[in-house]
Design a protein around this motif. Sequence first.
Motif, PDB file in Angstrom:
ATOM      1  N   ARG A 137       0.838  -1.203   0.000  1.00  0.00           N
ATOM      2  CA  ARG A 137       0.000   0.000   0.000  1.00  0.00           C
ATOM      3  C   ARG A 137       0.874   1.254   0.000  1.00  0.00           C
ATOM      4  NH1 ARG A 137      -4.118   1.787   4.907  1.00  0.00           N
ATOM      5  NH2 ARG A 137      -5.249   3.411   3.769  1.00  0.00           N
ATOM      6  N   GLN A 138       1.917   1.271   0.828  1.00  0.00           N
ATOM      7  CA  GLN A 138       2.805   2.435   0.869  1.00  0.00           C
ATOM      8  C   GLN A 138       3.543   2.606  -0.448  1.00  0.00           C
ATOM      9  OE1 GLN A 138       4.929   1.288   4.546  1.00  0.00           O
ATOM     10  NE2 GLN A 138       4.342   3.291   5.381  1.00  0.00           N
ATOM     11  N   THR A 139       3.961   1.493  -1.060  1.00  0.00           N
ATOM     12  CA  THR A 139       4.659   1.577  -2.339  1.00  0.00           C
ATOM     13  C   THR A 139       3.755   2.172  -3.409  1.00  0.00           C
ATOM     14  OG1 THR A 139       5.962  -0.379  -1.747  1.00  0.00           O
ATOM     15  CG2 THR A 139       5.934   0.260  -4.063  1.00  0.00           C
ATOM     16  N   PHE A 140       2.494   1.743  -3.408  1.00  0.00           N
ATOM     17  CA  PHE A 140       1.535   2.294  -4.355  1.00  0.00           C
ATOM     18  C   PHE A 140       1.330   3.788  -4.107  1.00  0.00           C
ATOM     19  CE2 PHE A 140      -3.182   2.793  -5.382  1.00  0.00           C
ATOM     20  CZ  PHE A 140      -2.943   3.083  -6.720  1.00  0.00           C
ATOM     21  N   GLU A 141       1.232   4.186  -2.840  1.00  0.00           N
ATOM     22  CA  GLU A 141       1.018   5.602  -2.518  1.00  0.00           C
ATOM     23  C   GLU A 141       2.216   6.456  -2.905  1.00  0.00           C
ATOM     24  OE1 GLU A 141      -1.954   5.034   1.360  1.00  0.00           O
ATOM     25  OE2 GLU A 141       0.201   5.291   1.640  1.00  0.00           O
ATOM     26  N   GLN A 142       3.401   5.842  -2.985  1.00  0.00           N
ATOM     27  CA  GLN A 142       4.598   6.573  -3.361  1.00  0.00           C
ATOM     28  C   GLN A 142       4.881   6.510  -4.861  1.00  0.00           C
ATOM     29  OE1 GLN A 142       6.964   8.410  -1.398  1.00  0.00           O
ATOM     30  NE2 GLN A 142       5.207   8.412  -0.021  1.00  0.00           N
TER      31      GLN A 142
END
Length: 974
Positions: free
Chosen positions: A184-189
Motif C-alpha cells: 500500500r505504501q509503495t503504491f502511494e509513493q
Amino acid sequence: MNDESVNPFSNLEFHRSGIGLLPNRHEPDPGLAVHLAKVAGSQRPLTFCSCAAGRRNNCAHLRELARQIRTFHVHAGGKAWGEIFRSGRWYRLAQLLFDGEPQGFREMRVVQDAGTLRLVSPAGVELLRYVDQSPATVRFLERVGKTPKSGGFADRAGLLDRLGTFLRSPEEQHLNKAGMRTNRQTFEQSQWLRLAYHLVREYGEGGALELLVELRTGQPWIRFTFQDVPIVDLAVPRPVLRAILSLLDRDGWGPPPVAIAAVTLFAIVPTTRVSGAEREAVDYLVAYGEDVLYDGPERERYRYGSLAYLPEIEALIDIETSSKRVGSDPEAVDFRPARVRSFRTEPVPEGAGNELVFEDPIAELGIFTEFDSMELVPDESAGSRLSLSIRYRFGDDEVTLYELLRAKKSGQPYYQTASGWIDLNAPALRGLASLLRRKDLAEAVLADSPNDCHVELSSGELLRLSASAAKPIHVEGSSERADFLQRFLQLRPAEALVLPTGLKSELRHYQKLGVEWLKFLYDNRLGGLLCDDMGLGKTHQAMALMVLIREQLGITAPFLVVSPRTVISHWRNKLRDHAPVLRAVQHHGPQRDLSQAFAEGDVLLTSYGVLRNDIEKLKAFEWGLVVFDEVQQIKNRQTQGYQAAAAIKSWIKIGLTGTPIENSLSELKGLFDLVLPGYLGSEDDFRDRYSGADDGAASWHLQSLRRLTSPFVLRRVKTAVLDELPPKIEDVRTCTLSGEQLRLYRHTINTKGVALVQKLRTKAEPLPYIHIFALLNMLKQICDHPALALNQIERYREYDSGKWDLFAELLGESLDSGQKVVVFTQYLGMIAIMQRHLDDLGVSYVTLTGSSRKRGDIVDRFNNDPESRVFLGSLKAGGTGIDLVGGSVVIHYDRWWNAAREDQATDRLYRIGQKRVVQVFKLVTEDTLEERIALIIDEKRRLMTSVVQEDDPRLNKIFSPEELIELLRDPEAQ
C-alpha cells in the motif's frame, strides 16, 4: 473541485483520513496545521499545528483548517476524501498503471522540452508528459516534489509525506523500521497514484481519455483532455493495455477503441465494403495474410500481448482469435471502433543539461499575484455619479476592472493575458469579491454592454478598492472631476479648510488636520473613527465639525451626541463654553420629553441607555450628524445598545474612542459596521481573512487590514503631537502574598479551582464562565486584601496584605513630596478601606464611584482645592469623561482585564493642561494570577497598536481556556 468551479480547497492536501493546511509563506511564524481523523492507537481525531501558538491548540491555522474541513464536507455531500478518491475512476486507473510499471515518483527526473514537462525514469524511459500550461502545472510539480524547497513554493509533497507518516498502521511502522514498505505504501509513493490524486484535485472525475500510439517506438499512450484542452499524456505499460481498455469501456470514460478480430480482417475479399479510405491498405494486409503481424522487428514494437497495432489502418487487432475463415466472407467491415490515432515524436535528449531546474516555476508560467499599477479615468458624462474606467497593468498587458470582474464572476481562479495568468484570488485583488456582492454589478459584468469599461462605485467602494493594494494609483486627465478624484484618494476635502467663526476655542495644528479629515468624511457621506489618545481633544474636533457644517454647509438637521451617562454634563459644558452657537440640550432622566428637547435645542445629548430605551422615537428622525462618544462601550453587536445605534438614520456617523481594540479585531469590525456598514464585509469573510492577525504573528494580515481601515481611522498619540506635554513614567511595582494571603489563596484554588480546571482541560461540556469569573474575582480580592475577600472591611487592620503595605508606602512618599495622588481600583470595598486609612492620616480626599452625584463638583474640588490631596475612583466610573490634571501620581491598585481601560484611566491625568511629570504605578502580586494577567494585557495592548497605528465583554472573549488554566495555577505548584 477543478479550476472551472474555483477550487476553494487549493491550500489543503489529503492523504487517507488526514487533511493538512499548507503554511502561508508570508507569515513570520507559518504553521503546518493537520487534522487526522483516524490514527493508530487513538480513539479520537488528532489536531495540531507546528507554529508557536499551535502548542496551545488554538492558533489561527487550526481555526482556518477547521473552517475549511467543514466547508469541504458540505461540498462533498458529507463524504470523506478517502471514500471519494478510492471509489473513483482515476484511482482504479492508477492501480492498473502501477501493476504494469511500479515506479516511484521520487526516482523520476523532470525534463522540460518545448513547453512540455516530461517525467523520465532512471533508465531514461519517458513515462509522462504534462502538456497543460495552466497554473495547475505548478501544483503538480509541488505534489511530486519537483520544485525547490525555497523560493516561495508550497511544499505539498512534504505535507503529503508527513500525513503519510502520521497515519501509518502499526504493521507499517514495524516494516518501516526494518527498512521495508508495505504494498500500500509503495503504491502511494508511485508516480501514478500521485498523478491520479493531482488530477482528481484539479479536475474531479470529469474529462475524457483517448488512446494514442507513438510510431517511432510503438508505445501506447493515454491522453487526458478536460473541456477539449489536452492536460497530460500517460505512457501505458504494454502488459496492461487490454485491462486498461476494459476499464475505460466499463467506466464510460470516453470512446475506447474496440479491437477488431484478426479473423475478420483476413477474411475480407474484394467485394467486402470497407469503411473510410483504407481500402488500399486493407488489400495490402489481406494479401500478406496474418504473417504481416509477425513480420520482423518493425512489427514487434506494435505488439501488446494479445493485441497488435496496424499503423496502415490505425487500428488495434485482436490476435488471440484464429485466422481460419469461418462461414462466408463479410459483406462490410467498419474499422472506426478500432481506430487509434498515431503520432511521432523525437526521443528525449540525453544529458544533465535537460534536467528541469525551476528557479521560479511561477515566473516560468507567468502567474501574476500583484499588478504593477492601477489607472482611474473618470467618466465626464456621468454627472454627479462616481463613474470610472479602471485599468490594471500586469507586465506589458492592460486589463480593465470589468474584465477581471467578469472572470471572477464566471468562476475562474485565473485570467489569461498575453503575458501570463492573473491570480484572481491574490491579496492585491481581494477587493473584487466585495464588488461582486452588489447584485446590479454582478449582473452587469456578465452582460455585453458597449460601456462595460465604466463602473459606478460608491465612495466607500472606491476607497476599499484602492486601499486593498499597495501599488500606485494614477488618475488620468486634468478635468475638475480628475482633480476631485485625486483629492479624494488623498483624503483631502474638495475645498481648503476654513475654520468656523462660531467656535470660540483655538484649535491646535493636529486638531485642524482632524477637522479637515472629518469634513472630508462628511463631504463624501462616509463614517469614521477618531481614535486620538485620551486628552488630545476629540470632543473639540467633533464640536468644530458641528459648527462648520452649520455655518458653511447650511445643514439644519439636528445633531445627536450619544455618550456614557456620566459624560453628558461634560459635553454640555464644552458646547456651552466653546460652541455657544450650537444649542445643546440634554435628553435624559425620567422626565425627558423629546418634543420639548427639540424646541429647546438642535444638538441632542443623550446616553446609551436612553438611546436603547427610546430608539423607536429617535430612529424616526434623520440626523445631520451622529457622534458616538466612547463608542467602544457598544462594540458588542449582540447587545440592544449596539442594535439601537445601528438603527439610527444619519447622514454620517462618527465614533470617538481612544481604544478601538480592547481584546480582539472583531471589536474593530463591530465599530466599522456601525459607522460604515458593509465596508469590512460579512462576519465570516472578516473572520476567515483576518483571524490570523489576532495571534500577533501574521504581519501580512495586519498590513492588509491596516491599509483597508486607515482611510477611516485617525489616530494621533500625545508624544507625537504635544511638545509641551511633560513625560509620563510607568512603573510596575511587585509585592508578595503575606502568609495569611497565601493560605487563603491556596485554599481557594484547591477547593474551588480544581474542578473548573478539569472542565477547561477536557472541554467535555460548556465552560462555566460565570463560576470561573467568580473564582478569578475572589483570587483578585485576596491579592488586594484579605479583609476585602472575607468582607471584613471594618477590621482591615487585623489582616496582613503585601500589596496594602506597598500601597501605603507609595502613597506616603507621594504625599510627603507634595504631589496629588489619583488611585484607581475596581472594588468599592477597597475604596472603603482606603477612606478609613486616609481618615486616620488626616488627609483630605474625594471619592468618585458609579453612585456619585455632581461629578463635576468632585473633579473641580480635586483639581483646584490645595487641601484635597487624594482622588479615590472606581476604574469604571473614574476612568472616562473627566479631567484630573490636578494630580501627578496614578496608582492602579489592581489590574483590569485589558490594558485599554487602564490607559484610559491614566489619561485622565496625562492630557492637555498637565504641567507636571506623571508617575504611574501598577501594583502586581508575584506568583499569582495578577502576574499572568499583566502579561496577557500587554499582549492586548500590542495587538491594538499593531493594527490601529498612528496617523466589559464576555470572559471567553478575553481569555482562552489555556490562559484561564494558567491563571488558576497554584502559586507554589511547580
